[in-house]
Write a protein that holds these residues in place. Structure first.
Motif, mmCIF file in Angstrom:
data_model
loop_
_atom_site.group_PDB
_atom_site.id
_atom_site.type_symbol
_atom_site.label_atom_id
_atom_site.label_comp_id
_atom_site.label_asym_id
_atom_site.label_seq_id
_atom_site.Cartn_x
_atom_site.Cartn_y
_atom_site.Cartn_z
ATOM 1 N N LEU A 275 -9.679 80.403 -35.924
ATOM 2 C CA LEU A 275 -8.307 80.009 -35.603
ATOM 3 C C LEU A 275 -8.101 78.509 -35.799
ATOM 4 C CD1 LEU A 275 -7.723 82.208 -32.425
ATOM 5 C CD2 LEU A 275 -6.717 82.529 -34.680
ATOM 6 N N GLU B 90 -5.385 76.919 -38.405
ATOM 7 C CA GLU B 90 -4.361 75.954 -38.016
ATOM 8 C C GLU B 90 -4.480 74.657 -38.809
ATOM 9 O OE1 GLU B 90 -4.251 75.204 -33.845
ATOM 10 O OE2 GLU B 90 -2.980 76.934 -33.444
ATOM 11 N N GLN C 176 -2.978 87.364 -39.727
ATOM 12 C CA GLN C 176 -3.790 86.387 -39.014
ATOM 13 C C GLN C 176 -2.972 85.154 -38.653
ATOM 14 O OE1 GLN C 176 -6.920 86.048 -41.937
ATOM 15 N NE2 GLN C 176 -8.344 87.235 -40.697
ATOM 16 N N VAL D 74 -2.342 83.525 -34.892
ATOM 17 C CA VAL D 74 -2.591 82.137 -34.490
ATOM 18 C C VAL D 74 -1.517 81.680 -33.520
ATOM 19 C CG1 VAL D 74 -2.593 79.754 -35.301
ATOM 20 C CG2 VAL D 74 -3.903 81.477 -36.521
ATOM 21 N N TYR E 179 -2.027 82.497 -29.834
ATOM 22 C CA TYR E 179 -3.137 81.886 -29.119
ATOM 23 C C TYR E 179 -2.832 80.421 -28.857
ATOM 24 C CZ TYR E 179 -6.251 85.871 -29.589
ATOM 25 O OH TYR E 179 -6.827 87.098 -29.478
ATOM 26 N N TYR F 205 -9.790 78.954 -27.644
ATOM 27 C CA TYR F 205 -8.438 79.482 -27.706
ATOM 28 C C TYR F 205 -8.248 80.506 -26.600
ATOM 29 C CZ TYR F 205 -7.207 77.410 -32.190
ATOM 30 O OH TYR F 205 -6.899 76.523 -33.189
#
Length: 263
Positions: free
Chosen positions: A200, A204, A215, A219, A222, A231
């Motif tokens: 993650l 990002e 996906q 993100v 979270y 996360y």
């Protein structure tokens, strides 16, 4: 890094230091401990002009290593008797679980010991490759001079100390995730960065270049906790996404029913 969470990480990092330091007084050991920490500097730009030598002895700079791809940065001591080999092994285990191709990201490990050179970096590279195979073929093992090491450590908030009495380096455990272009985006603290957290963080930091559409939606569900380097599921965000999806489905159903009535 906040007091309690930072302290246990530092103590783990310094367990090995106690072995050669039995002759030190508690005050001396505390003085070394007080110099060691990870100061999270999210958003800070790594100095791209800093130059190091890779395992083949070639000069490389930080700008070229962080260009175009998310980068996992670890600062380590190649001749560390315990902590650093363990951390790098666990990092390699974690990257094996990532759903990305090797060319999608880089891992850069920089020695904090100026007396180490390309031979030490190559030995560490070979040791890890013997255990993890081609999974570390996108790793770069660097050594450098003290001014460059200190400048990089300062930019990354990596506080370490050399203990002349034991001849060892005391340092915290963790890795730094850097976005394409060299800006710090995340810290994953401790001895074992978890694959979901690293995935993650890299998604990002990649500015939308890594991960499937699903996906990328996950993100947003979270929330990164910088005090733990992990996360956590953001329930409100998840409810918002679910609510938007429900409303969208209802509108589509209404439109479909109206079209049927017209027909």
């Amino acid at each position: 890094m906040n007091g309690t969470s930072g302290r246990w990480i530092v103590w783990i990092a310094l367990l090995w230091l106690a072995l050669p330091a039995w002759g030190q007084s508690p005050a001396q050991q505390e003085a070394v401990l007080d110099q060691v920490d990870y100061e999270q500097r999210i958003g800070n730009q790594l100095p791209g002009e800093l130059r190091f030598r890779d395992a083949s002895g070639e000069l490389v700079d930080i700008a070229s290593l962080t260009e175009g791809k998310p980068t996992v940065l670890s600062l380590a001591w190649y001749n560390c008797p315990m902590l650093c080999p363990m951390l790098l092994d666990r990092l390699a285990d974690t990257t094996e679980k990532l759903p990305f191709e090797l060319e999608d990201y880089r891992v850069v490990t920089v020695s904090i010991a100026p007396e180490e050179g390309a031979a030490d970096a190559e030995r560490m590279r070979k040791d890890l490759r013997n255990r993890h195979g081609e999974n570390i073929d996108n790793w770069h093992f660097l050594t450098g001079k003290k001014p460059a090491i200190d400048a990089l450590a300062k930019a990354a908030g990596f506080r370490y100390a050399f203990d002349p009495q034991s001849g060892t380096y005391a340092h915290p455990a963790g890795v730094v995730v850097v976005s394409p272009g060299g800006r710090i985006s995340h810290y994953l603290l401790g001895m074992r960065p978890e694959a979901p957290d690293l995935k993650l963080a890299m998604m990002e930091s990649s500015e939308g270049e890594l991960g499937s559409p699903l996906q990328k939606v996950l993100v947003r569900c979270y929330q990164f906790d910088p005090t733990t380097g992990q996360y956590n599921l953001a329930i409100m965000r998840l409810l918002q996404v679910a609510g938007i999806a429900t409303v969208t489905l209802m509108l589509l159903a209404v439109l479909w029913m109206r079209r049927r009535q017209v027909a």
